[in-house]
Design an enzyme around this catalytic site. Structure first.
Site, PDB file in Angstrom:
ATOM      1  N   GLY A  22       4.939   5.045  28.000  1.00 49.07           N
ATOM      2  CA  GLY A  22       4.356   3.421  28.318  1.00 49.07           C
ATOM      3  C   GLY A  22       5.677   2.628  28.422  1.00 49.07           C
ATOM      4  N   PHE A  26       9.925  -5.428  26.570  1.00 48.30           N
ATOM      5  CA  PHE A  26      10.998  -5.500  25.882  1.00 48.30           C
ATOM      6  C   PHE A  26      11.460  -4.006  25.408  1.00 48.30           C
ATOM      7  CE2 PHE A  26       8.971  -9.257  24.736  1.00 48.30           C
ATOM      8  CZ  PHE A  26      10.001 -10.280  25.291  1.00 48.30           C
ATOM      9  N   VAL A  29       8.445   3.366  25.974  1.00 48.84           N
ATOM     10  CA  VAL A  29       8.211   4.532  24.862  1.00 48.84           C
ATOM     11  C   VAL A  29       8.030   5.958  25.319  1.00 48.84           C
ATOM     12  CG1 VAL A  29       6.582   5.245  23.079  1.00 48.84           C
ATOM     13  CG2 VAL A  29       6.854   2.762  23.471  1.00 48.84           C
ATOM     14  N   ARG A 136       2.420 -10.992  13.817  1.00 46.09           N
ATOM     15  CA  ARG A 136       2.694 -12.133  14.930  1.00 46.09           C
ATOM     16  C   ARG A 136       2.335 -11.539  16.505  1.00 46.09           C
ATOM     17  NH1 ARG A 136       8.190 -15.393  14.535  1.00 46.09           N
ATOM     18  NH2 ARG A 136       9.046 -13.622  14.331  1.00 46.09           N
ATOM     19  N   ASP A 155       3.826  -2.048  16.034  1.00 44.70           N
ATOM     20  CA  ASP A 155       4.663  -3.090  16.821  1.00 44.70           C
ATOM     21  C   ASP A 155       4.742  -4.517  15.853  1.00 44.70           C
ATOM     22  OD1 ASP A 155       5.640  -1.738  18.778  1.00 44.70           O
ATOM     23  OD2 ASP A 155       3.930  -2.708  20.371  1.00 44.70           O
TER      24      ASP A 155
END
Length: 474
Positions: A22, A26, A29, A136, A155
């Site tokens: 994927g 930024f 993978v 976040r 993540d």
């Protein structure tokens, strides 16, 4: 907007590239096969165009953080981190499936399954918060499934941190699960905004869409931000979702941060109460025990079983004192036992005379009498407490209308450690169990909103307060 092509997979010593998994804003993978030990792994590689000295420092901090947090059963395991020969930082992670983020859009996931996932992921978020870390970027696509179907959170922070100085459209997919104060740049993230994102994520898994998407209408980033600022999520179009669950999620997405649950753990406990309501076993909360987290190597052999809840720091030394006492001939209740080592003259040659036996008998009789008196007093106290119905009563509820919400508050009548408030809205919604002495209801202009409050003590509900109402101006 056209999708970019994946970056070239880096050459990594001890790993063989298989294929792309994927791409994100930024990082890419890739699927790699590790040579020793032999296993397939996911390797997340940052894009060369976003890498600079600041990003490298941030990446190192992120890798260290993930190494600490990934011991949690519901946080993605990171095996190692480094920088490739072409200068791109990368993480080697447990290979997991992203099927959940596709499944909730295409089928209705059973309510019990969503609650189980939510409690496990909420436990992971709470654990991170207790370590001083905000995720976040909580959203359905960051919940992965292990090979055994266990949900894990992935993540932590990299994309969210980078996006603070970048174009918000680059991370537009996170907008549907972002709190209004984050979208308005009032904060980069707080526990309250994480409560919002977590509640919005659970909502999405139930509804098959994010809370502020309107089927058949425009759902651009601008549209979503406008609706999020009004904090009026669309109802969940499912008959099997309890009204109490929908109210819990609506509260987590209140416009005002102080109106939300005070922590992710509080929200998790409310989700557990819904599990009980629908008749399924409560999913255990998995929170790291402070005492274990602070363990030294010398302590590990004494603490191989982690018990739920937060334990006091003094408990280990108390156990050690008891253990030392036992070695010196002290029983667990503090009675001194005289040591008679084998071979000592007192143990083998000193006979017990009649006088000593009579003294022992006399002391035994006195001890028995004292024990009977103590047990009688204890039984009386137990009977008095068992027969007591002295559950505190809430009184003097105040109501305040703020915009489209009504906030009810009251003074603590003397809540005990295990007591909760049972808040009953007058509209027929299920009662809400909570510890806070305030309750917020979303309302429309012209509405009349009423509640009553009682104290729940070990399953027994005390006298209910007088109903308090408030009228929302038109």
């Amino acid at each position: 907007m056209a999708r970019r092509l994946p970056s070239p997979p880096p050459t990594l010593a001890g790993f063989s590239h298989v294929h792309i998994l994927g791409s994100g804003g930024f990082a890419d993978v890739f699927l790699y096969e590790q040579n020793m030990p032999r296993r397939q792994v996911a390797v997340k590689v940052m894009l060369s165009e976003v890498v600079n000295d600041q990003v490298r420092q941030m990446f190192q901090a992120e890798a260290n953080l993930m190494a600490q947090l990934s011991a949690h059963p519901s946080i993605l395991t990171v095996y190692q981190a480094s920088v490739s020969s072409d200068g791109r930082p990368y993480l080697v992670m447990e290979l997991c499936s992203a099927a959940l983020s596709q499944r909730y859009r295409s089928e209705r996931i059973p309510v019990a399954e969503v609650l189980r996932i939510a409690v496990k992921i909420g436990s992971a978020i709470e654990t991170a918060h207790r370590a001083g870390v905000l995720h976040r970027d909580i959203k359905p696509s960051n919940i992965l499934l292990t090979a055994y179907g266990h949900p894990v959170l992935s993540d932590f922070g990299i994309a969210a941190t980078l996006s603070e100085t970048g174009d918000r459209e680059a991370v537009g997919m996170s907008i549907p699960w972002s709190a209004p104060e984050v979208l308005m740049d009032e904060t980069a993230g707080t526990i309250a905004s994480e409560v919002w994102a977590f509640g919005a994520t659970v909502y999405s898994l139930l509804a098959g869409r994010s809370p502020f998407e309107v089927p058949g209408q425009s759902n651009t980033s601008t549209d979503l931000i406008s609706r999020i600022n009004r904090a009026k999520p669309q109802p969940i179009d499912r008959s099997d979702v309890p009204a109490s669950l929908e109210r819990i999620l609506q509260r987590s997405m209140s416009r005002r941060p102080e109106s939300r649950q005070s922590s992710v753990l509080e929200l998790v406990h409310e989700l557990q109460s819904v599990e009980s309501e629908i008749g399924v076993p409560q999913t255990p909360v998995e929170i790291a025990v402070d005492e274990w987290a602070a363990a030294t190597v010398a302590d590990l052999e004494d603490r191989t079983v982690i018990r739920g809840g937060s334990s006091s720091r003094g408990s280990v030394s108390q156990r050690r004192r008891r253990r030392r006492g036992a070695d010196q001939g002290y029983s667990s209740v503090g009675t001194i036992v005289k040591e008679d080592p084998v071979g000592s003259r007192s143990a083998q040659t000193q006979p017990r005379g009649p006088g000593r036996g009579m003294r022992l008998l006399a002391w035994a009789v006195v001890g028995a009498a004292v024990l009977v008196v103590a047990l009688g007093a204890l039984a009386t106290l137990v009977l008095i407490r068992a027969g007591s119905t002295d559950i505190p009563t809430v009184s003097d509820i105040a109501a305040r209308v703020v915009d489209d919400t009504v906030e009810f508050t009251w003074n603590d009548p003397g809540l005990g450690a295990g007591d909760t408030y049972q808040v009953s809205p007058s509209d027929g919604s299920p009662a809400v169990q909570q510890r806070e002495a305030s309750f917020v209801v979303d309302a429309e202009p012209g509405d009349r909103v009423c509640i009553s409050v009682a104290v729940n003590r070990e399953g027994r509900v005390g006298e209910r307060s007088a109903e308090k109402c408030a009228d929302v101006p038109e």
